[in-house]
Design a protein around this motif. Structure first.
Motif, short mmCIF file in Angstrom:
data_model
loop_
_atom_site.label_atom_id
_atom_site.label_comp_id
_atom_site.label_asym_id
_atom_site.label_seq_id
_atom_site.Cartn_x
_atom_site.Cartn_y
_atom_site.Cartn_z
N ALA A 148 4.37 5.90 -0.65
CA ALA A 148 4.11 4.79 -1.23
C ALA A 148 2.64 4.61 -1.83
CB ALA A 148 3.86 3.69 0.10
N ASP A 149 2.32 4.09 -2.80
CA ASP A 149 1.14 3.93 -3.43
C ASP A 149 1.03 2.66 -3.67
OD1 ASP A 149 -1.11 4.38 -5.79
OD2 ASP A 149 -1.20 6.59 -5.50
N THR A 150 0.24 1.66 -3.36
CA THR A 150 0.46 0.75 -3.62
C THR A 150 -0.87 -0.12 -3.01
OG1 THR A 150 1.99 -1.50 -2.93
CG2 THR A 150 1.47 -0.28 -1.16
N GLY A 151 -1.31 -1.84 -4.01
CA GLY A 151 -1.67 -2.21 -3.99
C GLY A 151 -2.30 -3.35 -4.71
N THR A 152 -3.59 -3.62 -4.97
CA THR A 152 -3.79 -5.26 -5.93
C THR A 152 -4.73 -4.88 -7.11
OG1 THR A 152 -3.93 -7.37 -5.94
CG2 THR A 152 -5.54 -5.98 -4.68
N LYS A 153 -4.73 -5.03 -8.17
CA LYS A 153 -6.06 -5.25 -9.32
C LYS A 153 -6.67 -7.14 -9.51
CE LYS A 153 -3.74 -3.23 -13.12
NZ LYS A 153 -3.91 -3.17 -13.97
N MET A 154 -7.35 -7.48 -9.03
CA MET A 154 -8.03 -8.46 -9.12
C MET A 154 -9.14 -8.75 -10.27
SD MET A 154 -6.79 -10.48 -6.99
CE MET A 154 -5.95 -10.22 -5.65
N VAL A 155 -9.06 -9.35 -11.56
CA VAL A 155 -9.35 -9.54 -12.05
C VAL A 155 -10.38 -10.57 -12.71
CG1 VAL A 155 -9.57 -8.63 -14.60
CG2 VAL A 155 -7.71 -7.51 -13.85
N HIS A 156 -11.31 -10.22 -12.20
CA HIS A 156 -12.83 -12.13 -12.07
C HIS A 156 -13.19 -12.09 -13.73
CE1 HIS A 156 -12.55 -12.89 -7.21
NE2 HIS A 156 -12.66 -11.04 -7.45
N LEU A 157 -12.76 -12.83 -14.73
CA LEU A 157 -13.29 -13.07 -15.61
C LEU A 157 -13.95 -15.15 -16.19
CD1 LEU A 157 -9.53 -12.76 -17.73
CD2 LEU A 157 -11.92 -10.80 -17.42
N GLY A 158 -13.35 -15.62 -14.85
CA GLY A 158 -14.10 -16.75 -15.08
C GLY A 158 -15.19 -17.14 -13.96
N LYS A 159 -15.43 -18.00 -13.36
CA LYS A 159 -16.89 -18.11 -13.02
C LYS A 159 -16.87 -18.62 -12.27
CE LYS A 159 -20.86 -20.10 -16.52
NZ LYS A 159 -19.63 -19.95 -17.58
N ASN A 160 -17.13 -18.42 -10.71
CA ASN A 160 -16.56 -19.12 -8.99
C ASN A 160 -15.03 -18.95 -8.80
OD1 ASN A 160 -19.72 -20.26 -9.34
ND2 ASN A 160 -17.86 -21.45 -10.79
N THR A 161 -15.32 -17.42 -9.26
CA THR A 161 -13.39 -17.21 -9.12
C THR A 161 -13.60 -16.03 -7.83
OG1 THR A 161 -13.91 -14.97 -10.28
CG2 THR A 161 -12.51 -16.91 -11.16
N ARG A 162 -13.37 -16.14 -7.13
CA ARG A 162 -12.62 -15.65 -5.92
C ARG A 162 -11.02 -14.78 -5.36
NH1 ARG A 162 -13.10 -19.80 -0.91
NH2 ARG A 162 -12.22 -21.43 -2.79
N SER A 163 -11.53 -13.72 -4.84
CA SER A 163 -10.58 -13.03 -4.73
C SER A 163 -10.48 -12.27 -2.66
CB SER A 163 -10.18 -11.74 -5.32
OG SER A 163 -10.98 -10.63 -5.32
N THR A 164 -9.43 -11.83 -2.85
CA THR A 164 -8.63 -11.82 -1.36
C THR A 164 -7.73 -11.11 -1.08
OG1 THR A 164 -10.28 -13.68 -0.11
CG2 THR A 164 -9.41 -12.37 0.79
N ILE A 165 -8.68 -9.34 -0.63
CA ILE A 165 -7.35 -8.19 -0.32
C ILE A 165 -7.41 -7.93 0.95
CG2 ILE A 165 -6.91 -5.80 -0.89
CD1 ILE A 165 -8.18 -6.93 -3.46
N ILE A 166 -5.55 -8.19 2.17
CA ILE A 166 -5.77 -7.80 3.34
C ILE A 166 -4.50 -6.88 2.87
CG2 ILE A 166 -5.61 -8.18 5.23
CD1 ILE A 166 -8.00 -9.95 4.51
N SER A 167 -4.45 -5.14 3.40
CA SER A 167 -3.86 -4.18 2.85
C SER A 167 -3.71 -4.48 4.42
CB SER A 167 -3.63 -3.58 1.89
OG SER A 167 -3.60 -2.59 1.98
N LYS A 168 -2.47 -3.71 5.00
CA LYS A 168 -2.49 -2.95 6.33
C LYS A 168 -0.97 -1.74 6.01
CE LYS A 168 -4.02 -6.34 8.95
NZ LYS A 168 -5.34 -6.12 10.02
N GLY A 169 -1.65 -1.12 5.76
CA GLY A 169 -0.86 0.46 5.46
C GLY A 169 0.28 1.37 6.75
N ILE A 170 1.08 1.34 7.40
CA ILE A 170 1.63 2.00 8.45
C ILE A 170 2.56 3.03 8.79
CG2 ILE A 170 2.79 1.38 10.53
CD1 ILE A 170 2.27 -1.72 10.48
N SER A 171 2.30 4.20 8.82
CA SER A 171 2.76 5.76 8.62
C SER A 171 3.03 6.17 8.92
CB SER A 171 1.86 6.56 7.70
OG SER A 171 0.78 5.61 7.44
N ALA A 172 4.44 6.57 9.33
CA ALA A 172 4.93 6.85 10.39
C ALA A 172 5.60 8.42 9.55
CB ALA A 172 5.77 6.41 10.98
#
Lengths: 481, 250
Positions: free
Chosen positions: A341-365
């Motif tokens: 798995a190659d996964t995640g996100t892109k947060m592109v901030h263009l506007g003022k006072n924009t906020r982003s949160t990224i919580i990623s949990k990877g479990i590998s076995a």
């Protein structure tokens, strides 16, 4: 009993795909291969207007000039795009008014999944637009939604009945030429879901779609378009399982979300496609482009629980165009055996006072590889943009891998960006501690994994969270004696 | 209750316990003392069933049943409790959730229904008061970011909740300041009854001022080299372990 590292690993590897079955429904399949004639044929079969056909052909033109990306941390045999059939629709394609009219075999399929339409109907507040292979065969709760002016239907139907909305928004967030798979999807997408929430309307129920890949050798190219008009709110659930099959199945979906001023979209996914067998044979290739656009004060939350697929390439993203808009990404990705798995996100901030949160949990076995790849981009005009990212990895055994690739591009000095990352391992000590308190190993692993994933599980709607929790346990525990 | 006969145990082919004999009856408190590396923690781990250790000879019996083939969780269901010297962290799992799971798993093993929520709540309230535990503490992730004292107090809290037949306190005093030590010891004393037994494993005599043992055993080089009453602990404190070591050589 003893619980050594070795046994822990073995146990994790003894998980069999639970939903491996195949439904025999007559279907209408186009010959394999991809060229302009095929695309025109798809468009014709779906009785699409000319503008849609032209749009597909334009995408195809771009696709021909593009190359399959190889930057992701995944290794697989590249699919032969000319060996795939790009259209497969169940033959019996009636418009059902009630479940009694639905093909009993299809209902049987859903029963096996434990999510029969019957049950779904009873589940208060959940409307299901079922996508089996490529064409919607049943849509429920439509009436209730219609009273609020909410449109929830297949994208094919939307093209017929709401062409102005589709034409206005399709490709505005994920353009045809965005990337190789998005271009392919734009050219050949067979069906998918469409949702429109009118101004100021709060959608009274969770909208839910169950995807399912069914026809052997059929690529699945879903297209989803969700539009939340000004001040509206919608929570959308997407869940999927697939039958077990030897050959690889390609899936390249596109999901576009549009949250207009003050609107909010919550998009939750539980993905459980066939991951391949213990030797790493078979399994779904999942190359998905998901992106949302936030206008002023709008908010988009992506929550995903990814347990399936042999190869996952997926980055649900937010373009924070409007001032004060908010983007969130909560993800649990589980890989076992030979999954990648190659996964995640892109947060592109263009506007003022924009906020982003990224919580990623990877479990590998097992021998799997699990990568987080995320981009936080702050544009020069995005004053006071803030981001918080947290990427945690949990390893089981010594043969799997966890990787984190965070990219940060800040072009505005007022940006505040935080990134935290941890890697931990389920240890024999943790297991023994639980055992000592009377908790057996199977339960102990479930407890530890659920604890690890809690922040994300909490973001899922209630019913879905229970299902996801169950799925995590199935994915990792296998059959403990 | 507990009968240990000629117990030999090793890890990675290295013998740690070299013939332990010990009998603990209901209502008794035993202290096991000894210098670092004498095998104290190994003994507690072997009783609890940690499988890294291989029992090469002898036996551990609980109420007449040989525990050799009994899994650690089953031993727990039978009433064996080990307070860990180094309790592990389980992020995202609250103290409450953990103890609830532990209690219900044990009940399930005994063929009982899950404990009703109000009963559990009442019990949590009682036991946390007993150990002077703040309610907020119970919602925190198990042992994550806990101070040494909090970890140990949490161990004793779990013991109080699980009401074991045999409790082994492995170096519960280490990392505790005097106030915490008093609270923990006080808790243990309140939980003592004629039906259960406690084995206190410690390096120092300090804890034994609060939890007064009926018997003191000195472990050295994998064997119990001396047993006696509570006064033995004082003697040890005074003379140091060298005294025992020298005696053992003779």
């Amino acid at each position: 009993m003893a619980y050594t590292e070795e046994e822990l690993k073995k146990e994790l590897e003894t998980k069999e795909y639970e939903y491996g079955f195949y439904t025999d429904i007559e279907s209408d399949t186009l010959p394999v291969g991809l060229n302009e004639e095929i695309i025109i044929a798809i468009s014709k079969k779906k009785e699409e207007p000319d503008w849609m056909t032209a749009w597909r052909l334009e995408a195809f033109k771009h696709w021909k000039e593009m190359e399959e990306p190889d930057w992701a941390n995944v290794h697989y045999k590249k699919p032969d795009f000319q060996a795939i059939s790009y259209y497969s629709a169940p033959n019996k394609k009636p418009k059902y008014n009630s479940l009694d009219e639905v093909d009993p075999e299809l209902l049987e399929t859903f029963k096996k999944l434990g999510i029969s339409v019957d049950e779904q109907k009873k589940l208060a507040g959940v409307a299901v637009d079922i996508v089996m292979d490529s064409v919607s065969v049943a849509t429920t709760f439509k009436k209730t939604l219609a009273e609020k002016g909410i449109i929830f239907c297949s994208i094919s139907e939307a093209i017929q009945e709401h062409p102005e909305l589709v034409k206005k928004y399709i490709g505005t967030v994920v353009p045809q030429r965005d990337n190789f798979y998005a271009a392919l999807n734009s050219a050949v997408f067979s069906d998918g879901s469409f949702c429109y929430i009118p101004k100021g309307v709060r959608c009274p129920m969770e909208l839910s779609t169950y995807f399912r890949i069914n026809q052997a050798g059929t690529g699945q190219f879903e297209r989803t378009l969700v539009i939340a008009d000004e001040g509206s709110y919608v929570s959308y659930l997407e869940g999927c399982t697939a039958p077990s099959r030897d050959e690889n199945q390609l899936h390249a979906a596109v999901v576009e979300l549009i949250a207009l001023d003050d609107a909010e979209i919550k998009y939750s996914t539980v993905q459980n496609w066939f991951p391949g067998d213990k030797e790493g044979k078979g399994g779904v290739f999942n190359f998905v482009t998901k992106r949302g656009l936030c206008e002023k004060n709008a908010k988009i939350s992506w929550t995903q629980v990814e347990t399936g697929s042999a190869v996952t390439w997926k980055y649900p993203s937010c373009v924070l165009k409007g001032d004060n808009s908010i983007g969130e990404f909560y993800s649990i990705a589980v890989t076992n055996n030979f999954q990648q798995a190659d996964t995640g996100t892109k947060m592109v901030h263009l506007g003022k006072n924009t906020r982003s949160t990224i919580i990623s949990k990877g479990i590998s076995a097992g021998k799997s590889q699990n990568s987080y790849r995320g981009l936080v981009q702050v544009n020069s005009r995005a004053e006071n943009a803030r981001n918080f990212s947290q990427c945690d990895s949990l390893l089981m055994g010594n043969e799997c891998g966890a990787h984190t690739f965070p990219y940060i591009e800040a072009k505005n000095k007022s940006a505040q960006i935080e990134h935290e990352a941890t890697t931990s391992k389920i240890g024999e000590d943790q297991i023994f501690y639980c055992n000592q308190r009377g908790i057996d190993t199977e339960k102990a692993i479930a407890l530890i994994v659920n604890g690890f994933s809690k922040e994300v599980l909490n973001k899922l709607p209630m019913e879905f969270a229970v299902e996801a929790q169950k799925l995590l346990e199935i994915s990792l525990e296998g059959s403990v004696g | 209750m507990l009968k240990i006969k000629d117990l030999h145990a090793s890890i990675d082919d290295k013998e740690i316990l070299k013939g332990i004999n010990l009998e603990v009856k209901a209502g008794e408190v035993h202290a096991i003392m000894g210098p670092n590396g004498s095998g104290k923690s190994t003994l507690s781990a072997v009783i609890a069933g940690k499988e890294e250790f291989e029992v090469t000879q002898g036996s551990v019996e609980l109420d007449g049943e040989d525990l050799d083939e009994v899994a650690p969780e089953e031993r727990a269901h039978k009433g064996v409790f080990l307070s860990f010297q180094y309790p592990v962290e389980i992020p995202g799992v609250s103290v409450t959730n953990f103890i609830k799971t532990a209690i219900n798993e044990s009940r399930k093993a005994r063929g009982m229904e899950e404990m009703p929520a109000n009963e559990m709540l009442k019990m949590i309230r009682e036991k946390s008061e007993l150990l002077d535990i703040d309610r907020k503490f119970l919602s925190r992730s198990l042992n994550e970011g806990f101070s040494g004292g909090e970890k140990k107090r949490n161990e004793i809290f779990q013991m109080a909740m699980l009401e074991p037949k045999l409790a082994i306190l492995d170096e519960t005093d280490s990392g505790l300041d005097i106030d915490a030590l008093r609270i923990v010891a006080n808790g243990v004393n309140k939980l003592k009854s004629k039906d259960n037994a406690v084995i206190v494993i410690t390096h120092y005599q300090r804890l034994l001022e609060y939890i007064v043992p009926d018997f003191v055993h000195v472990l050295h080089n994998g064997k119990i080299v001396k047993s006696g009453g509570k006064e033995l602990a004082l003697e040890l404190e005074e003379k140091g372990y060298d005294w025992i070591k020298n005696e053992a050589v003779v």
